[in-house]
Write an enzyme that holds these catalytic residues in place. Structure first.
Site, PDB file in Angstrom:
ATOM      1  N   CYS A 163      -1.421   2.298  -1.343  1.00  0.00           N
ATOM      2  CA  CYS A 163      -1.726   3.561  -0.670  1.00  0.00           C
ATOM      3  C   CYS A 163      -0.719   4.668  -0.978  1.00  0.00           C
ATOM      4  CB  CYS A 163      -1.819   3.347   0.833  1.00  0.00           C
ATOM      5  SG  CYS A 163      -3.021   2.083   1.287  1.00  0.00           S
ATOM      6  N   HIS A 303       1.369  10.307   6.664  1.00  0.00           N
ATOM      7  CA  HIS A 303       0.534   9.213   6.167  1.00  0.00           C
ATOM      8  C   HIS A 303      -0.564   8.953   7.192  1.00  0.00           C
ATOM      9  CE1 HIS A 303      -0.579   5.864   3.714  1.00  0.00           C
ATOM     10  NE2 HIS A 303      -0.261   4.967   4.631  1.00  0.00           N
ATOM     11  N   GLU A 314       5.810   5.740  11.772  1.00  0.00           N
ATOM     12  CA  GLU A 314       6.015   7.035  11.127  1.00  0.00           C
ATOM     13  C   GLU A 314       6.584   8.050  12.112  1.00  0.00           C
ATOM     14  OE1 GLU A 314       3.809  10.010   7.953  1.00  0.00           O
ATOM     15  OE2 GLU A 314       2.580   8.623   9.108  1.00  0.00           O
ATOM     16  N   LYS A 335      -6.086  12.333   7.138  1.00  0.00           N
ATOM     17  CA  LYS A 335      -6.952  11.147   7.241  1.00  0.00           C
ATOM     18  C   LYS A 335      -7.821  11.161   8.491  1.00  0.00           C
ATOM     19  CE  LYS A 335      -3.990   7.957   4.598  1.00  0.00           C
ATOM     20  NZ  LYS A 335      -2.800   8.821   4.391  1.00  0.00           N
ATOM     21  N   HIS A 340      -9.240   7.045   5.025  1.00  0.00           N
ATOM     22  CA  HIS A 340      -8.148   6.610   4.148  1.00  0.00           C
ATOM     23  C   HIS A 340      -8.693   6.334   2.747  1.00  0.00           C
ATOM     24  CE1 HIS A 340      -4.543   5.060   2.640  1.00  0.00           C
ATOM     25  NE2 HIS A 340      -4.175   4.241   3.610  1.00  0.00           N
ATOM     26  N   PHE A 399       1.068  -0.875   1.455  1.00  0.00           N
ATOM     27  CA  PHE A 399       1.258  -2.313   1.512  1.00  0.00           C
ATOM     28  C   PHE A 399       2.333  -2.697   0.489  1.00  0.00           C
ATOM     29  CE2 PHE A 399      -3.173  -3.879   3.129  1.00  0.00           C
ATOM     30  CZ  PHE A 399      -2.950  -3.252   4.337  1.00  0.00           C
TER      31      PHE A 399
END
Length: 411
Positions: A163, A303, A314, A335, A340, A399
């Site tokens: 991502c 994010h 975050e 998002k 996403h 990830f």
């Protein structure tokens, strides 16, 4: 090192295709999430029936025969590249092919082709596989096909950092220009993973929202009732140019890429560090690269996935890094509208951040109703904000604990 600016935008997203449509949809707080149409989600009983799909007629941009030999992630990249070049006012003949490069990443690559060819393999045997199977699935084909279409012979590469891919690609391409490898780069990310296997893989991890009855409200970053992210497809390609070159030709400059930072959580394969340590390191590295102190940052494009762990980590990372200034920052998640886009997310969000700087209008976090305790930043809830910012960060965390952050500057 040479300065790098953004002069062309090519978003292909669930809320709009092309820079104008995409920007307007953000300011309207439009959601691109709906019931899946790429396949019948009721057949698979995964509990997830929603996604962000792109409405685009591929054959308006690509020859039908050519399109059949390309996985959708490459199709979307080619469309995004064409839009970005058009927005930059550039024709291939305007560019020195040896000084123009391509760096477009993908987190997963051609998963739809994998699924289709697996069925053929098991039902009919390996001798019936398509001769285009391998060239259709490998992730570097987005960069390869864009370069071949326009004859660009400069540096061509591919980033695959889940991502963080889109942000990692833009930052890496900027450094190629800074260090003199190229004068112009087409860069970004692309993904087309609204498929039964991809949805299934994330669903069994319990990473996805199951708010199937209210798809437009399913992606709700930082809201206390968030229940997972919404998987989407799309692409984002940006034209980056060396500043003096862009200035000489009178290009429209959206923003300058003033800094780029990367880090690793070294913590867990899917969960972010609970204290946001990797996120802090990446944001700090981007600001250090740009020579900018934290109090000069006005906006963070987060994010902001809409998962319980990411949004909490975050928020904590922003508080740790910025201290009291964290409460004077605007922090919003694109998002919430697009869902996403995995490997394309960072590139699309870099486009949104550049548009926010250029227009003086900050996109909102839609579907924000109530924060959980401790998540008390200014998430720009539900309505855009008209305010000038000189510096902004665009965050991407992945990830594997891989993090990438861009620092954008008003020119």
């Amino acid at each position: 090192m040479r300065r790098v600016v953004i002069t062309g935008l090519g978003p292909v997203t669930p809320i709009g295709v092309g820079p104008e449509a995409f920007h307007l949809a953000q300011l309207e707080g439009k959601s691109g999430i709906r019931r899946i149409t790429r396949y019948d989600p009721d057949e698979y009983q995964l509990g997830v029936k929603i996604a962000g799909e792109v409405d685009v007629n591929v054959e308006e941009y690509l020859d039908r025969k050519e399109a059949r030999r390309l996985d959708r992630f490459v199709q979307l990249a080619l469309i995004a590249a064409e839009l970005a070049l058009g927005d930059a006012g550039l024709e291939p003949g305007d560019l020195d092919p040896e000084r123009t490069g391509v760096l477009i990443g993908s987190g997963i690559g051609g998963i739809k082709t994998w699924e289709d060819q697996f069925k053929i393999y098991f039902q009919r045997g390996p001798h019936r596989l398509s001769p285009f199977f391998i060239p259709m699935v490998i992730s570097n084909m987005a960069s390869g096909h864009v370069a071949m279409k326009y004859g660009f012979q400069g540096p061509s590469s591919t980033v695959v950092t889940a991502c963080a891919t889109g942000t990692d690609s833009v930052g890496s391409a900027a450094r190629m220009i800074q260090h003199g490898e190229a004068d112009v780069m087409l860069t970004g990310g692309t993904e087309a993973s609204v498929t039964p296997m991809a949805i299934g893989g994330f669903a069994v991890m319990r990473a996805l929202s199951t708010r199937n009855d209210e798809p437009e409200k399913a992606s709700r970053p930082f809201d206390k009732d968030r229940d997972g992210f919404v998987l989407s497809e799309g692409a984002g390609v940006l034209v980056l140019e060396e500043y003096e070159r862009a200035k000489r030709r009178g290009a429209t400059i959206y923003a300058e890429i003033a800094g780029f930072g990367r880090s690793e959580d070294a913590h867990h394969i899917t969960e972010p560090h609970p204290e946001g340590k990797g996120a802090v390191l990446a944001m700090k590295a981007a600001m250090r690269d740009g020579g900018v102190s934290p109090e000069r940052i006005g906006y963070v494009n987060a994010h902001g996935t809409s998962t319980p762990l990411n949004d909490r980590a975050e928020t904590l990372a922003i508080k740790q890094l910025f201290g009291d200034h964290a409460y004077r920052l605007m922090v919003s998640s694109t998002k919430s509208m697009t869902g996403h886009l995995l490997g394309a997310a960072g590139a699309v969000e870099a486009i949104a951040t550049a548009q926010a700087i250029a227009s003086g209008r900050i996109p909102p976090t839609i579907n924000f109703v109530e924060a959980e305790p401790g998540m008390d930043l200014d998430y720009v809830p539900n309505e855009p904000r008209e305010i000038r910012v000189d510096y902004a960060l665009s965050n991407s965390f992945a990830f594997g604990g891989q993090n990438a952050v861009l620092l954008l500057k008003r020119v």
